[in-house]
Scaffold this active site. Structure first.
Site, PDB file in Angstrom:
ATOM      1  N   GLU A 267       0.813  -1.228   0.000  1.00 38.57           N
ATOM      2  CA  GLU A 267       0.000   0.000   0.000  1.00 38.57           C
ATOM      3  C   GLU A 267       0.845   1.277   0.000  1.00 38.57           C
ATOM      4  OE1 GLU A 267      -2.850  -0.238   3.187  1.00 38.57           O
ATOM      5  OE2 GLU A 267      -3.763  -2.075   2.413  1.00 38.57           O
ATOM      6  N   GLU A 359      -5.912  -7.963  -0.188  1.00 39.12           N
ATOM      7  CA  GLU A 359      -6.682  -7.681   1.026  1.00 39.12           C
ATOM      8  C   GLU A 359      -8.092  -7.312   0.620  1.00 39.12           C
ATOM      9  OE1 GLU A 359      -5.214  -4.788   3.806  1.00 39.12           O
ATOM     10  OE2 GLU A 359      -3.113  -5.411   3.544  1.00 39.12           O
TER      11      GLU A 359
END
Length: 416
Positions: A267, A359
């Site tokens: 991320e 995710e």
């Protein structure tokens, strides 16, 4: 086109099933803006407009629409842009890039090669189920088993407690509790691998210097990545110590012949973690430094490298990426197929890479994923989200893990 309350609705009757792109026309892009797209109330992905791009027309990747009435809603999440027109454009069925399952590391272990061969075998025929566990005891997996009678094919762990500097100043109870429960994750991964599960690891990397509390967050450290990329600086020396400490733990898995889906520096495009906070150039240099040190110095040939910063500016190169991935927490627990997000990631590598949903908060709707030909390789529900009714009902979880398209641990063993 109906425009109301930061939403645009396109209502269209289609005589047959087909593939369409959404075509947006606007006067100019004054700032970074993000919109989400719903098709018949199901989440299909994001549209991102960047003020740095000199464009007035945005054409999305193709999505599959059924015959009959269709309603496409485009809702503003962030930023501002004056959209003058929105419409659907009929296009040919999208053709996936020729996907390469060739590993970037020429010395990859036989176990890694076999696992990539398995991924090639199942692509488009099913989706691997996954569950992340920030606790070494994996209570989330036990929850899935008790509720559905199934065990996920992929078990995810975190190396956060193995960082050298977890004993930061002003550690909160939440931080201390997370570290304590995370310890033993290497042993937990070995145990699950022996049961036949596929193992993936991420690393919430506590800052090598100048950190407080959960110092992997940008807001909790003054660690300067640009300084750390200067060889022999004090930041560089401390950073290398951390990298080598984690390499030592990954070698335990290597020496047990366990291939690891390795998702480092995740991320980064969001800037909330220190490894992404100073922009794509520094991130790419760090990613490639880690790759070189782990592959060429530590001989960690048991790693399959998962890139997880799905912004073209942050792409470190085909030569250091095996699988591309994205993390998606759909608004309001919506379980759409996320087709636009899939296609957006798919367009970034110059050579086709398998795409994973690394995710998720809501368990995906496998009917829609299968019907829309959105070929996610796996999904990985984050810890704690399965038990949260705002994100997942028990019925939704049971349906997903018992769906014919789902590849759970028992199916995995049968296929292998």
């Amino acid at each position: 086109m109906v425009n109301e309350n930061n939403k645009i609705a396109i209502e269209k009757y289609l005589s047959e099933i087909g593939f369409y792109s959404i075509l947006l026309e606007f006067d100019n892009v004054k700032e970074y803006a993000v919109f989400v797209v719903y098709v018949n109330e199901k989440y299909y992905g994001k549209i991102v407009l960047n003020e740095k791009e000199d464009i007035r027309i945005k054409k999305t990747p193709a999505i599959k629409l059924d015959g009959g009435e269709n309603c496409i809603v485009i809702e503003k999440i962030y930023g501002y842009v004056n959209i003058e027109c929105a419409n659907l454009l009929k296009v040919d069925r999208p053709i996936d890039k020729s996907i390469s399952f060739q590993l970037s590391n020429v010395n990859s272990s036989n176990e890694c090669k076999e696992l990539m061969g398995f991924f090639k075998k199942i692509k488009g025929k099913g989706i691997l189920t996954g569950q992340h566990c920030n606790k070494s005891t994996a209570p989330d997996v036990e929850y899935v088993k008790r509720l559905t009678g199934k065990i996920p094919a992929i078990i995810g762990f975190d190396l956060l407690s193995y960082s050298l500097h977890v004993g930061t100043n002003d550690s909160t109870w939440e931080c201390i509790d997370e570290i304590a429960n995370n310890r033993g994750s290497i042993e937990g991964a070995i145990e699950w691998s022996r049961k036949g599960a596929i193992i993936t690891f991420c690393w919430h990397w506590f800052s090598p210097m100048y950190g407080e509390d959960k110092s992997f967050y940008t807001s909790n450290t003054k660690f300067d990545l640009k300084e750390a990329l200067i060889q022999d600086s004090k930041e560089y020396i401390e950073m290398i110590k951390d990298l080598d400490a984690i390499a030592k733990k990954l070698k335990v898995l290597r020496d047990n012949n366990i291939p690891v889906l390795w998702r480092p520096l995740h991320e980064a495009d969001g800037n909330w973690f220190w490894w992404g906070a100073q922009g794509p150039e520094s991130y790419i240099r760090l990613y490639r430094l880690m790759y070189d040190r782990y592959v060429n110095y530590h001989n960690l040939n048991n790693l399959i490298w998962i890139w997880n910063a799905p912004d073209r500016q942050y792409y470190p190169g085909d030569d250091v990426v095996d699988i591309a991935s994205i993390d998606i927490y759909t608004p309001n627990g919506n379980d759409g197929p996320m087709s636009l997000d899939y296609q957006s990631v798919n367009e970034i590598p110059s050579k086709g890479k398998p795409i994973a949903l690394a995710e998720n908060g809501t368990v995906p709707n496998l009917d829609l994923i299968e019907q829309s030909k959105t070929n996610w390789l796996w999904f990985m529900t984050w810890n704690g989200f399965l038990a949260d009714q705002k994100w997942n009902t028990k019925e939704k979880i049971i349906d997903a893990f018992n769906h014919p398209y789902a590849i759970n641990l028992d199916n995995l063993l049968d296929i292998k």
